[in-house]
Design an enzyme around this catalytic site. Structure first.
Site, PDB file in Angstrom:
ATOM      1  N   GLY A 136       0.819  -1.197   0.000  1.00  0.00           N
ATOM      2  CA  GLY A 136       0.000   0.000   0.000  1.00  0.00           C
ATOM      3  C   GLY A 136       0.858   1.253   0.000  1.00  0.00           C
ATOM      4  N   CYS A 137       0.239   2.381  -0.333  1.00  0.00           N
ATOM      5  CA  CYS A 137       0.997   3.630  -0.473  1.00  0.00           C
ATOM      6  C   CYS A 137       1.485   4.145   0.881  1.00  0.00           C
ATOM      7  CB  CYS A 137       0.174   4.679  -1.206  1.00  0.00           C
ATOM      8  SG  CYS A 137      -1.481   4.946  -0.526  1.00  0.00           S
ATOM      9  N   PHE A 138       0.586   4.309   1.853  1.00  0.00           N
ATOM     10  CA  PHE A 138       1.014   4.717   3.186  1.00  0.00           C
ATOM     11  C   PHE A 138       2.005   3.700   3.754  1.00  0.00           C
ATOM     12  CE2 PHE A 138      -2.906   7.468   4.099  1.00  0.00           C
ATOM     13  CZ  PHE A 138      -2.181   8.628   4.247  1.00  0.00           C
TER      14      PHE A 138
END
Length: 327
Positions: A136-138
Site C-alpha cells: 500500500g501507499c502509506f
C-alpha cells in the site's frame, strides 16, 4: 513484438493510468490489453486524457489468458473475485495492487503464494516470485522509515506516525470528501489509529524485529494537493544522529530508489518519480524520520513495475527513470 506481454485489469483508475503511462515507454513491454467492463470499446485516451496521441488502444471486456504478466488495479477485495472467475496460463505472473494478498493470512490463493513486494525488504524473494502483493501507499512510506531501525532491533517503544496523502489516494470514485469544493483549502484526518495499512506495516516490522511489541500509532490525513505522501515518524532512539544516519545509509546502500538526504525534504522532490526520500532529525531522545513518496508511483504503479523488472530479470530501474515535477 516486445518481450513482455502485459494485461491490465481495472483500467480506468488512477493507478492503471499511471501504469499505462509508464509501460508504453518501457523498452521491454507491450501492452496486450486493458480490461474495463464499464469502458469496453472506448479509447483508453478518452479516460486517461494525458495519453492522447500516445496510445490508440481501446478498453476491452475480454482477456488474453496467455499474457506474461497481469496487473490487477481493482478495488480492495475485488482481486480475489476476479482471479476466482478468470483463468490464466500457468506461466502468467500476477502483480496485485490491491490489499487482498498482502497479509500472511491471505497470501496463499488457489495453491499459489503471493510474495509481499517491497523490494527494499525482500528483493531476492521478489526475483523468484510469480505472484506479488504490491504494498500500500502509506505502508510503503512508513515501512521505509522504520525498517532500518527494526533490522537493528531498535524499535523499543511506541512509534508515532503522522502522514498526509493527496486526493488521488482516494481513487476516482466521488465521495463526500473528494469533491473539489470540500477538498480545496481543507485538511482533515480519517481512520485514526485504524488504517488498513497498519497490518502490513506491523507484519514487515516484526519480520525484521520479531520482539517488537509496542504500538504503531498512525494518524492518516487528507491534504489539499493531488498526489504525494509526506510522512513523519518518531520514536525513542538512544544513539546519536550520526549513528542513525549511518544505520539508514547502510540499510539502503543498494536500494535503487530510496535515498537518505541530509537536507530537509519537501514533497515536490518525489512527485512523478518512483523515489522514496528520507531525512533524519534528532531531538533529545526522539528520532524523527521524514519519508516522502508519490502515492501513485512508489506507492503503487511505479513500485509494481519495479517488481515486474525484478521478476523478469531486468535492471530494476528500467522504465522508471523519471524526473520530479519540481516546478
Amino acid at each position: 513484438m516486445k518481450n513482455i506481454q502485459v494485461g491490465i485489469i481495472g483500467g480506468a483508475g488512477y493507478t492503471a493510468g499511471e501504469l499505462i503511462r509508464l509501460l508504453i515507454n518501457h523498452p521491454e513491454v507491450e501492452i496486450n490489453f486493458v480490461y474495463s467492463t464499464s469502458n469496453a470499446g472506448n479509447k483508453i485516451s478518452s479516460v486517461h486524457q494525458d495519453l492522447l496521441g500516445d496510445l490508440e488502444m481501446k478498453f476491452t471486456d475480454t482477456v488474453n489468458p496467455k499474457v506474461d504478466v497481469l496487473f490487477l488495479c481493482l478495488g480492495h477485495g475485488n482481486s480475489v473475485k476476479f482471479l476466482s472467475a478468470n483463468t490464466f496460463s500457468e506461466n502468467t505472473k500476477v502483480i496485485d495492487l490491491g490489499n487482498d494478498f498482502r497479509l500472511e493470512s491471505d497470501k496463499v490463493f488457489q495453491g499459489n503464494t503471493f510474495v509481499y513486494g517491497l523490494p527494499e525488504l525482500q528483493r531476492d524473494a521478489v526475483k523468484k516470485a510469480n505472484y506479488i502483493a504490491n504494498p500500500g501507499c502509506f505502508a510503503t512510506a512508513i515501512q521505509l522509515a522504520l525498517l532500518p531501525l527494526a533490522e537493528n532491533g531498535m524499535l523499543g517503544s511506541d512509534v508515532h506516525v503522522n502522514a498526509v496523502t493527496g486526493s488521488t489516494g482516494a481513487g476516482t470514485s466521488l465521495s463526500d470528501t473528494s469533491h473539489f469544493p470540500w477538498r480545496d483549502n481543507n485538511f482533515s484526518y480519517y481512520k485514526p489509529f485504524t488504517h488498513q495499512h497498519l497490518g502490513e506495516i506491523n507484519q514487515s516490522v516484526k519480520q525484521l524485529q520479531n520482539s517488537f511489541g509496542s504500538e504503531i500509532l498512525f494518524m492518516p490525513n487528507r491534504g489539499n494537493f493531488s498526489r504525494g505522501i509526506f510522512a513523519t515518524v518518531y520514536t525513542n532512539f538512544d544513539g546519536s544522529l550520526e549513528e542513525a544516519k549511518a544505520l539508514f545509509k547502510t540499510f539502503y546502500k543498494d536500494a535503487k530508489f530510496t535515498f537518505v538526504s541530509d537536507e530537509v525534504l519537501h514533497l515536490k522532490q518525489v512527485v512523478n518519480t518512483n523515489k522514496c526520500l528520507i531525512h533524519l532529525h534528532k531531538h533529545n531522545n526522539k528520532l524523527l524520520v521524514t519519508s516522502i513518496i508519490d502515492n501513485l508511483l512508489k506507492g503503487a504503479s511505479g513500485q509494481a513495475i519495479q517488481n515486474m523488472n525484478l521478476m523478469f530479470g531486468l535492471e530494476e530501474t528500467t522504465g522508471l527513470q523519471l524526473k520530479a515535477t519540481y516546478f
